[in-house]
Design an enzyme around this catalytic site. Structure first.
Site, PDB file in Angstrom:
ATOM      1  CB  CYS A 266     -75.576 -76.818 -67.910  1.00  0.00           C
ATOM      2  SG  CYS A 266     -74.006 -77.543 -68.401  1.00  0.00           S
TER       3      CYS A 266
ATOM      4  CG  HIS B 264     -75.499 -81.127 -73.926  1.00  0.00           C
ATOM      5  ND1 HIS B 264     -74.389 -80.786 -73.205  1.00  0.00           N
ATOM      6  CD2 HIS B 264     -75.122 -82.132 -74.761  1.00  0.00           C
ATOM      7  CE1 HIS B 264     -73.370 -81.545 -73.577  1.00  0.00           C
ATOM      8  NE2 HIS B 264     -73.795 -82.374 -74.526  1.00  0.00           N
TER       9      HIS B 264
END
Length: 404
Positions: free
Chosen positions: A198, A156
């Site tokens: 991301c 992440h």
């Protein structure tokens, strides 16, 4: 024959192989999952999938560093105890491959850093080799100036940062500084940095060290998406960007001699497949985009043997054979010049023996006439001695130039 009287051009010819070296002799891989907890199952599956692929393409386990923060195979929530899958068909167990890799004696996994060992500090130490002397060599990145390094990271992240186990994070500037230390310490020849998270493309925006090729799954302000979930496992099992990388490598790269180019691989990551803007940064490599796209995929994903250095090695061996043949010819000429006067003095030698003198010359002459194999051995020994002297002289010259 004294070395100082040896032809200078031949000395230079013999010294050439000592000064030339292959620029790429090994491939290494550093594969990192930075997430723990069951709902991040897909990040571990991403990493194990790429681990299996690079092993299949020839990188041995002792040249792969695997960092896994959690053991999903033994998680109490895992319906399939001891197994990890990257597809809902569950045909391939990434944790203990029962397929072709097991037939080759390559099944199973070797984790180098697990659990709480997967930290930002240990990752930076791994890249820069800043370990205490007691740290095991098997857990070090033992690369040098002739090593290509593949670094894959998944987890992440956000704008110029990637989280490690939800407790700390590494920034793009931390990575850039670590790569610069690697460059200064000559720990790589070229490097391919891959990241699936991301806003992944922001993680290589700060890079400035030469020889680094970087690619990511999503642009700034874009998310990186999972590909699909397994209802029995209960969570997503792989991310889209990594899924299509694996699809390309598993379907197009059928052997360790495949000639597929990096441009084809990067072009495969379209928006329709990935659902985000996958990026590539070429400018830090020599030749930039046009030249880099023509590079072979196996330059980073496979075993270097039979790919980079086989041709050069054969040429070097042929050069040495030619040099040895030339030296043997020189030895044969010198031998013929020495034996010619002795044959003319045969009668004089015989009369000397008749006068009662020791017949040493006749013994030597008989050996020269009937002992061809003995002379060949002597010529071979002389050739080896000349080669040894040339090698020592070249080493001495090398050290003198290094001191200067």
């Amino acid at each position: 024959m004294r070395l100082t009287n040896f032809p200078s051009w031949l000395l230079a010819l013999l010294a050439l192989p000592l000064f030339t070296a292959a620029v790429h002799t090994s491939n290494w891989a550093v594969l990192v999952s930075t997430s723990r907890f069951w709902f991040n199952y897909r990040h571990l599956a991403n990493t194990l999938s790429l681990y299996r692929t690079v092993k299949r393409l020839g990188i041995p386990d002792n040249q792969i560093i695997l960092m896994l923060p959690d053991d999903m195979a033994c998680n109490p929530r895992n319906t399939f105890t001891g197994s990890v899958f990257n597809d809902k068909s569950r045909m391939l167990d990434l944790y203990d491959d029962k397929g072709a890799l097991e037939d080759l004696g390559m099944g199973g996994i070797e984790v180098d850093y697990r659990g709480n060992e997967v930290t930002v500090e240990n990752f930076i130490r791994l890249l820069t080799d800043r370990w205490p002397s007691s740290h095991p060599h098997s857990k070090r990145l033992m690369t040098g100036p002739q090593s290509n390094v593949l670094i894959y990271m998944t987890g992440h992240g956000g704008n110029e940062f990637l989280k490690f186990q939800d407790s700390e994070e590494i920034s793009s500037f931390d990575l850039a500084d670590a790569f610069e230390q690697m460059y200064e310490k000559k720990r790589y020849h070229e490097m391919l940095f891959m990241i699936d998270t991301c806003q992944a493309n922001t993680m290589y925006s700060a890079f400035y060290s030469p020889g680094v090729l970087a690619t990511g799954s999503s642009a700034r302000d874009q998310s990186s998406y999972s590909h699909h979930a397994d209802q029995d496992v209960g969570v997503a099992v792989i991310d889209r960007w990594t899924y299509f990388y694996l699809e390309f490598l598993e379907t197009r790269m059928n052997s360790t001699s495949s000639d597929i180019r990096l441009g084809e691989l990067f072009d495969y990551m379209t928006f329709d497949r990935v659902h985000s803007d996958a990026g590539v940064r070429y400018d830090l490599l020599e030749g930039r985009e046009q030249a880099v796209r023509e590079r072979r995929v196996l330059d980073f994903f496979g075993n270097v043997q039979g790919v980079e250095i086989e041709t050069g090695t054969q040429e070097t061996q042929n050069d040495w054979k030619k040099d040895l043949e030339a030296l043997q010819e020189l030895g044969a000429r010198a031998e013929s010049q020495q034996t010619a006067p002795k044959s003319k003095d045969k009668n004089a030698t015989a009369s000397t023996a008749a006068n009662g003198m020791p017949n040493v010359s006749r013994v030597s002459l008989d050996m020269a006439q009937g002992g061809g194999s003995w002379l060949k051995k002597m010529a071979g020994a002389a050739s080896l001695a000349v080669l040894g002297g040339a090698w020592m002289a070249s080493n001495k010259l090398t050290k003198q130039y290094a001191v200067k």
